[in-house]
Design an enzyme around this catalytic site. Sequence first.
Site, PDB file in Angstrom:
ATOM      1  N   TYR A   1       0.912   3.577  -1.366  1.00 44.46           N
ATOM      2  CA  TYR A   1       0.556   2.551  -0.411  1.00 44.46           C
ATOM      3  C   TYR A   1       1.601   2.004   0.559  1.00 44.46           C
ATOM      4  O   TYR A   1       1.405   1.361   1.579  1.00 44.46           O
ATOM      5  CB  TYR A   1      -0.239   1.400  -0.675  1.00 44.46           C
TER       6      TYR A   1
ATOM      7  N   TRP B   1       4.078  -0.011   0.562  1.00 46.99           N
ATOM      8  CA  TRP B   1       4.736  -1.371   0.578  1.00 46.99           C
ATOM      9  C   TRP B   1       5.817  -1.403  -0.760  1.00 46.99           C
ATOM     10  O   TRP B   1       5.995  -2.858  -1.046  1.00 46.99           O
ATOM     11  CB  TRP B   1       3.634  -2.458   0.405  1.00 46.99           C
TER      12      TRP B   1
END
Length: 769
Positions: free
Chosen positions: A111, A113
């Site tokens: 993802y 992050w």
Amino acid sequence: MDGIEWRTHSSHWGVFSAGWKDGELVVRPHPSDPDPNGILQNLPQALRHQARVGQPMVRRGWLERGPGPDATRGADEYVAVSWPQVLDLLAKELARVQEQHGVASIFGGSYGWSSAGRFHHAQSQVHRFLNNVMGGYVRSVNSYSAGASAVILPHILGHYEQLSRNTITWKAVAEHSEVVLAFGGMALKNSMVAAGGISRHIERGSMARAAERGARFVLISPLRGDLPEEARAEWMTLTPGTDTALMLGIAHTLVAAGKHDQAFIERYCVGWDKFAPYLLGVSDGQAKDADWAAAICGVPAEQIRALALSLPGKRVLVTVAHSLQRAEHGEQPVWMGAVLAAILGQIGLPGGGYGYALGALGHTGRETNIAAVASLNQGKNSVADFIPVARISDMLLKPGEPYEYNGQHRTYPDIKLVYWAGGNPFHHHQDLNRLRAAFRGIDTLVVHENAWTATARHADIVLPATMTAEREDIGSSAVDPVVVAMKPLAEPFGEARDDYWIFSELARRLGKEQEFTEGRDVRAWLRVLYAPLEKRMADLGQPVLSFDEFWEAGEAVVPQTPDTGGFLAAFRADPAGEPLPTPSGKIEIFSETIAGFGYDDCPGHPAWLAPTEVPSAEEPLHLVANQPATRLHSQLDFGGHSQDSKRRGREVMCIHPRDAEARGIEDGQVVRLFNGRGACLATARVTPDVMAGVVQLPTGAWYDPIDPGEANPMCVHGNPNVLTRDKGTSRLAQGCTGQLTTVQVEAFTGNLPPIRAFVPPGMEAMAAE
């Protein structure tokens, strides 16, 4: 001086420096930051926390029985193995899946992050490995934050990234905006976070300057905290999920009074002739007037009319938060917000028009750097198949079944192996009991993780990964002038290794080491990524540090381009010469393309589409499951700053005094939230800052089921995604709908179960209340 050897570093929470004093890591924000982010203080306690993964682990059932579907996934024991053992096992399994099922049976989950560094960006690392070594993989597209808007905005305005980041700047708001209609607000907890790091958090100060100048902020949200006090906002509460109806009521009032900007509509828009009959009720017999809107959204009709009629003649900015489109029919408020701004004729003006997602992240509303650090090349994917990111449970549970997406008729792939590096789907995804069932049906789940998240606890192979503070990298964002030499702050925890080392070792075992590493170590790659910035600066005649000078100094500063208003301002100035990248080249109030898809849940123009999930006698309260204020998503939930925000060790749920009194709930009491999908415990905060009929519980508390072996266990820690619905926004975008659901809440009177979310597997008995 202070006796601390300070080292520069960066994070998505901000640029900082850190050093050791008396055996403790001390963190201080960048000296130029006027409003530092408290999430930085999660790092010191997290570095050596018991929740860290210290050695390679393999799930016992997978180790003893081999790959395959397994109902014990998520409730099994783990066996410690050596790095050579685990890498040999994993290389063998990757080769088996590739040979027997093909690389189209591998899903690459990540993802993005996990680190602000451009090299140790886990998403880039895992995708590069799967492309260059395995030959490809099934990928995901879009994001949980903007799943609906990223699909619909290119149809109606174009350039999702540019629109959300580079059209309305905070400087323009501070200097020009007269009225800001903030649908869903612009909460500072969201703009405190920025991909690649941020050296100056400017949102609070910008809103304060605008308010001091006399700008009027109208917060349209069920939560008072969705704008800071400095904005001096008027708070207009509305029933969650009804923003589109309110926008229509405002638009109708303007049109009925002849206060809309017909000249702007005729010059810059298409489709008014198809939308206006709907708005005025000609096409369906129902005028979308203020009285109609009031009955849906709960805002008094006179207040709607007064607000609408106060706007003409003002520099009005319509902002729409990510939160609005993280719900059923989430495309509609995004689209209708743009139409409302067009009706007012403000699009393309400084501080006016349409500001989608302004304040949603720290890199929105800023000027762009003239030069940038490169990203790691991810290679070429030979597999064309993909899924919208929020459809992972559907994919794993429904292989071979059809679904629709953005005008395409697609089929879910048959996935055998999921490789996850960077990210925690047990934070992002909805209906966690359904997700648990989905992961139990695959052959193998591989996870790189620095701590024992719920995703790691469901994995077959867990590879201990370093944290950002344990490696070197370059922190850089295209909209922040400070480029950071991210220097290691600590030695790796236990046997943890960075993703690059792990993938390099796997690539060697699979005979593709050169294809992955190109013969470079980490420092050599950092030089490669820095080189384009160095060259671009030199080409522009700007002073520039060499890599060695940059690394020694700790940071470099890149000039930024002036604020020009972006592509919308260019379009307003010259609609023929600077057309929008839409089919018509104009703002599409009605989209022939979308209408041609034939979706009843996303028609050809913005419309009020009633939600299918509404409060009932069994589930009478709206639940707003929004982003947390004390961590990024679920990252470092065990850190000091995040832990300090909890009460009795659990996540805090906000409830209005009227709703609390009706249920006998007192401030600080542990409560049970439940609906037909699941249940969780939280601690109540009784406050008038949430509207009556609504409770708010942020996401990010680590999933902690009371009995992992049960089919539908209660989370004792306060993860709202045991309650949220796993359903797409529409057939157009298939985005996440996790922002809103319905629940009942009651005081919890049983024996309080201990929090075990941060206790490594096999040590749960050590947990205590």
